[in-house]
Design an enzyme around this catalytic site. Sequence first.
Site, short mmCIF file in Angstrom:
data_model
loop_
_atom_site.label_atom_id
_atom_site.label_comp_id
_atom_site.label_asym_id
_atom_site.label_seq_id
_atom_site.Cartn_x
_atom_site.Cartn_y
_atom_site.Cartn_z
N HIS A 155 -35.57 0.72 -35.65
CA HIS A 155 -34.83 1.98 -35.67
C HIS A 155 -34.88 2.67 -37.03
O HIS A 155 -34.87 2.04 -38.08
CB HIS A 155 -33.37 1.74 -35.28
CG HIS A 155 -32.68 0.74 -36.16
ND1 HIS A 155 -32.04 1.06 -37.32
CD2 HIS A 155 -32.56 -0.61 -36.04
CE1 HIS A 155 -31.53 -0.02 -37.88
NE2 HIS A 155 -31.84 -1.05 -37.12
N ASP A 156 -34.99 4.00 -36.98
CA ASP A 156 -34.89 4.86 -38.15
C ASP A 156 -36.02 4.69 -39.15
O ASP A 156 -35.90 5.10 -40.31
CB ASP A 156 -33.54 4.66 -38.86
CG ASP A 156 -32.36 4.92 -37.95
OD1 ASP A 156 -32.14 6.08 -37.58
OD2 ASP A 156 -31.67 3.95 -37.56
N GLY A 185 -35.27 -2.05 -39.93
CA GLY A 185 -34.74 -0.70 -39.82
C GLY A 185 -34.78 0.08 -41.11
O GLY A 185 -34.78 -0.48 -42.22
#
Length: 261
Positions: free
Chosen positions: A118-119, A136
């Site tokens: 994520h991200d 992440g």
Amino acid sequence: MNQPLAYIHPGAKIAKNVVVEPFTTIHNNVTIGEGTWIGSNVTIMEGARIGKNCNIFPGAIISAPPQDLKYNGEDTTVHIGDNTTVRECATINKGTADRMKTVIGNNCLIMAYCHIAHDCIVGDNCIFSNNSTLAGHVTIGDNVVLAGMVAVHQFVSIGQHAFVTGGSLVRKDVPPYVKGAREPMSYVGINSIGLRRRGFDTEKIREIQNIYRILYQKNYNNSQAVQIIEAEMAATTERDEILQFIRDSQRGIMKGYFSTS
């Protein structure tokens, strides 16, 4: 395109000439650009934005919810640029409230079993070899190559044109134009082969080498090296980019290599 053995949600926006192979599942709120090929047994979940002329190989999972206990169902996305290939069983998770999206640029090659959490923000023309893993919130510049089984710690940044050797554990930021190797991962020179392949001339490569000699081979601390580089080296795009990367580093940059023998 009619795919009787694939499931495509009516709310997905699929360009007319996209090929979707059997046993693939495409969820609602997905966009796929023209010319893209989706192999069999691929799962593309809500929030995926896939560009033109991409190739997604069997077993890949795109835009699954992040493996982050803080994720609370935010409406987040994954963006994959044009001409990017995602090989077998790679996983790319969508964003959280931090950046709201995970991004992979144009003309990238994400090889089998890679994980992009994520991200993460990945630039253009990147190559991640088999089993490379981004935790992440990682930021990676253009033209970065990760060899096989590289593991990148969360919140790390890797500058453009960097090369990281196979099996490396990337705990610190990796400045632009360099090679990282050994354990703990350290500076082992600039990525001169990659730079030549991308059109950097001998004079420009020598300039970058001179900058990193001051930073890594003159026994200065980072603050001293930055001051000397700024004072003694002519201002160029590359010099200023390296200096800004060092100043912006939150985790600190990787160290130089010193023999203990």
